[in-house]
Design an enzyme around this catalytic site. Structure first.
Site, PDB file in Angstrom:
ATOM      1  N   GLY A 101       0.843  -1.192   0.000  1.00 38.85           N
ATOM      2  CA  GLY A 101       0.000   0.000   0.000  1.00 38.85           C
ATOM      3  C   GLY A 101       0.873   1.234   0.000  1.00 38.85           C
ATOM      4  N   CYS A 106       5.106  -6.270   1.812  1.00 41.35           N
ATOM      5  CA  CYS A 106       5.483  -4.859   1.973  1.00 41.35           C
ATOM      6  C   CYS A 106       4.618  -4.195   3.052  1.00 41.35           C
ATOM      7  CB  CYS A 106       5.410  -4.153   0.625  1.00 41.35           C
ATOM      8  SG  CYS A 106       6.300  -2.600   0.638  1.00 41.35           S
ATOM      9  N   TYR A 107       3.721  -3.311   2.689  1.00 37.97           N
ATOM     10  CA  TYR A 107       2.869  -2.679   3.708  1.00 37.97           C
ATOM     11  C   TYR A 107       2.114  -3.740   4.513  1.00 37.97           C
ATOM     12  CZ  TYR A 107      -0.630   0.188   6.009  1.00 37.97           C
ATOM     13  OH  TYR A 107      -1.421   0.780   6.962  1.00 37.97           O
ATOM     14  N   HIS A 161       8.446  -7.327  -3.467  1.00 40.51           N
ATOM     15  CA  HIS A 161       7.186  -7.589  -4.170  1.00 40.51           C
ATOM     16  C   HIS A 161       7.292  -8.846  -5.033  1.00 40.51           C
ATOM     17  CE1 HIS A 161       4.910  -4.003  -3.076  1.00 40.51           C
ATOM     18  NE2 HIS A 161       6.103  -3.441  -2.969  1.00 40.51           N
ATOM     19  N   GLU A 171       5.003 -10.333  -6.546  1.00 39.84           N
ATOM     20  CA  GLU A 171       4.001 -10.351  -7.617  1.00 39.84           C
ATOM     21  C   GLU A 171       4.469  -9.710  -8.912  1.00 39.84           C
ATOM     22  OE1 GLU A 171       4.090  -8.564  -4.922  1.00 39.84           O
ATOM     23  OE2 GLU A 171       2.991  -6.676  -5.027  1.00 39.84           O
ATOM     24  N   ASP A 173     -14.044  -8.236 -24.829  1.00 42.44           N
ATOM     25  CA  ASP A 173     -14.601  -8.267 -23.476  1.00 42.44           C
ATOM     26  C   ASP A 173     -16.108  -8.466 -23.480  1.00 42.44           C
ATOM     27  OD1 ASP A 173     -12.008  -7.512 -23.195  1.00 42.44           O
ATOM     28  OD2 ASP A 173     -12.485  -5.406 -22.840  1.00 42.44           O
ATOM     29  N   LYS A 226      -6.910  -8.900 -19.926  1.00 43.47           N
ATOM     30  CA  LYS A 226      -7.451  -9.259 -21.233  1.00 43.47           C
ATOM     31  C   LYS A 226      -7.041 -10.665 -21.676  1.00 43.47           C
ATOM     32  CE  LYS A 226      -8.762  -6.312 -24.943  1.00 43.47           C
ATOM     33  NZ  LYS A 226      -9.706  -5.594 -24.202  1.00 43.47           N
TER      34      LYS A 226
END
Ligand code: XMP
Length: 536
Positions: free
Chosen positions: A54, A87-88, A187, A189, A246, A392
């Site tokens: 965050g 992290c946060y 991180h 991710e 989409d 997507k």
């Protein structure tokens, strides 16, 4: 659904990537705000909990705090629910448990080398694996991790121990010796963390003990069940089909859930590409169990667009006219079905969600993208947005699974205001004709040369200038077309595509020879930023 990892979002721009990495490990994951009451999180019976990063500091007055009950959740068998703070998320855990978090002298941003620290109490295994080692199983010493933080942990809470460090960060990862709670300062991710995917997979499979057998097919099953429940046995659903990936995949998915109670409206707004109105109808009619109403409103749109030159006015004009047409179509459905459809389905993707919630996001201030094609709240529908957490390429995969034809699933994105924002200056019929022809040549050449899938988006733009040329012995004074092709991951940033010169030469040759009225083509070599993908 038996296994799921719940991700609590503390405001990081990377939260969706966490969900995506967990899904790639074969475990269903979903994101909720960090303010969701702990009882509701408990009711979902998560196999594990991930606390995202965050932007704030835990000492910031407005900083979201971690609810203590979340660290005490238990699984059905009474075992503690594993937690991973990123992290946060790590700082919030540590802060809550009496550790110290301080502002680092300078913000640490960028790559760092990860070194594991031997556990002082290796015997205290928990949650599968050897506890300390499970998170970094298969992660080589010295591999790169991505750091992006201002605060760091200086004193660990009781029972915590360091399990990894980097050159600059003595506390790069920690764990609770008593229970399967972990925290990483880096991180995992983001793709810049070499083995980040592995770290999240280890958390999901080794620490949370998930089977990892979740697939996009399970997504379809779960969403179909959820949509059935949301819509109930009788209500009707409207969907504005644009022919893009989409909305098309949303139509296929929702038709699986509610069949003919799905009413798709496909509008020819006069600014579609060559053959598009017929093509999309052909892809859907008779192939899916739904009502498809194709409305040729091109005259109405072109009249409304008459004389409009400002790009934002074009967007608003196309958007407002679409709303009128859509409302009329809804009334018709209401007459036929005996009741007004209660739901509106939209193919909103995660990047749309972030772009529209980030009040400082580039597209918010530069263009009003997502207001176009989207419908205003006043229409009073309840929304169904099955892809709000997907990217997507994930939607494409689901589309293929549902049998949506490849030419629709693999399609480049196309903006709601269509060719109106690809004609610089006023939108006139003759200009539309020229642009359609030029664009069709460019796209068919890309397809024929296996280049279509290499780029994120490609199209032609008609410029408001005439230039001098020579054709045979005659002087010409005609329009210019710009060709645009970009590579991108999500459209938020983009690089111009380095298409082969001989290919570009051939496309240019075909356009000026086959489209009378155009005597020059140029290729756009600007990236985003500083340009945008579209010219308007
Ligand atoms: P830009 O031009 O902002 O475009 O770099 C990023 C992506 O968004 C599409 N785009 C739009 N899509 N309505 C839409 O539905 C719009 O008004 C609009 N403007 C741009 C663009 O095609 C690209 O994929």
């Amino acid at each position: 659904m038996s296994e799921r990892i719940v991700i609590l979002d503390f405001g990081s721009q990377y939260t969706q990537l966490i969900a995506r990495r967990v899904r790639e490990a074969g475990v269903f994951s979903e994101i909720h705000p960090c303010t969701l009451p702990a009882e509701e999180v408990a009711a979902m019976q998560p196999s594990g909990l991930i606390l995202s990063g965050g932007p704030l500091s835990v000492y910031d007055g407005e900083a979201p705090q971690l609810q203590p009950e979340l660290l005490e959740l238990e699984t059905e068998t009474g075992a503690p629910v594993p937690v991973l703070g990123i992290c946060y998320g790590l700082q919030a855990m540590a802060h809550l448990l009496g550790g110290d978090v301080e502002a680092a002298e300078r913000r640490e941003f960028g790559p760092a080398d990860l070194t594991r620290v031997a556990s002082k109490n290796g015997a205290a295994g928990n949650g599968g694996g050897d506890g300390a080692g499970a998170l970094f199983e298969g992660v080589p010493e010295g591999s790169t991790v991505w750091m992006s933080h201002g605060d760091h942990l200086t004193t660990l809470p009781e029972h915590y121990e360091v399990i990894a460090r980097t050159t600059n960060a003595p506390v790069a990862a920690v764990r609770d010796r008593r229970r399967p709670h972990y925290g990483v300062q880096f991180h995992p991710e983001v793709v810049h963390t070499d083995y980040g995917r592995r770290v999240l997979e280890n958390f999901a499979l080794r620490i949370c003990g998930c089977a990892g057998d979740w697939t996009p097919a399970s997504f379809v099953e779960e969403k179909v069940a959820a949509i059935r429940e949301q819509v109930g046995p009788d209500a009707h659903v409207m969907l504005g089909l644009s022919g893009g990936v989409d909305s098309s995949v949303a139509a296929a998915l929702i038709s699986k859930a509610v069949g003919e109670r799905l009413h798709c409206v496909f509008v020819d707004n006069g600014v579609l590409r060559k053959g598009e109105f017929e093509d999309v109808q052909e892809a859907f009619r008779g192939h899916f169990d739904l009502h498809l109403k194709a409305i040729d409103a091109s005259e109405r749109f072109l009249q409304a667009l008459d004389g409009v030159t400002d790009p934002e006015k074009k967007r608003v004009t196309v958007g407002n006219t679409f709303i009128e047409v859509f409302e009329e179509a809804t009334e018709e459905v209401a007459q036929r079905a005996g009741e007004r459809p209660r739901f509106l389905a939209q193919g909103t993707l995660y990047p749309d969600v972030i772009e529209s919630v980030s009040f400082k996001g580039p597209s918010q201030t530069i263009k009003t993208h997502h207001n176009v094609g989207g419908l205003p709240e006043e229409l009073g529908f309840d929304l169904i947005e099955p892809f709000r957490e997907l990217f997507k390429d994930e939607v494409r995969e689901i589309g293929r699974l549902l049998g949506v034809p490849e030419r629709i699933v693999g399609r480049h994105p196309f903006p709601g205001p269509g060719l109106a924002i690809r004609i610089a200056g006023p939108v006139e019929r003759e200009k539309l004709r020229l642009l359609r022809e030029a664009d069709a040549i460019f796209i068919s050449e890309l397809r024929d040369n296996d280049l279509y899938d290499e780029v994120w988006q490609a199209f032609a733009v008609l410029l408001p200038v005439q230039t001098v040329g020579v054709m045979g012995d005659e002087r010409t004074y005609e329009d210019v077309v710009a060709l645009r092709a970009v590579t991108s991951v999500d459209g938020m940033t983009a690089d111009w595509a380095e298409l082969p010169h001989d290919f570009l030469g051939r496309v240019s040759g075909r356009i000026v020879n086959e489209v009378p009225g155009i005597n020059r083509t140029v290729y756009d070599i600007t990236s985003k930023p500083p340009a945008t993908i579209e010219w308007e």
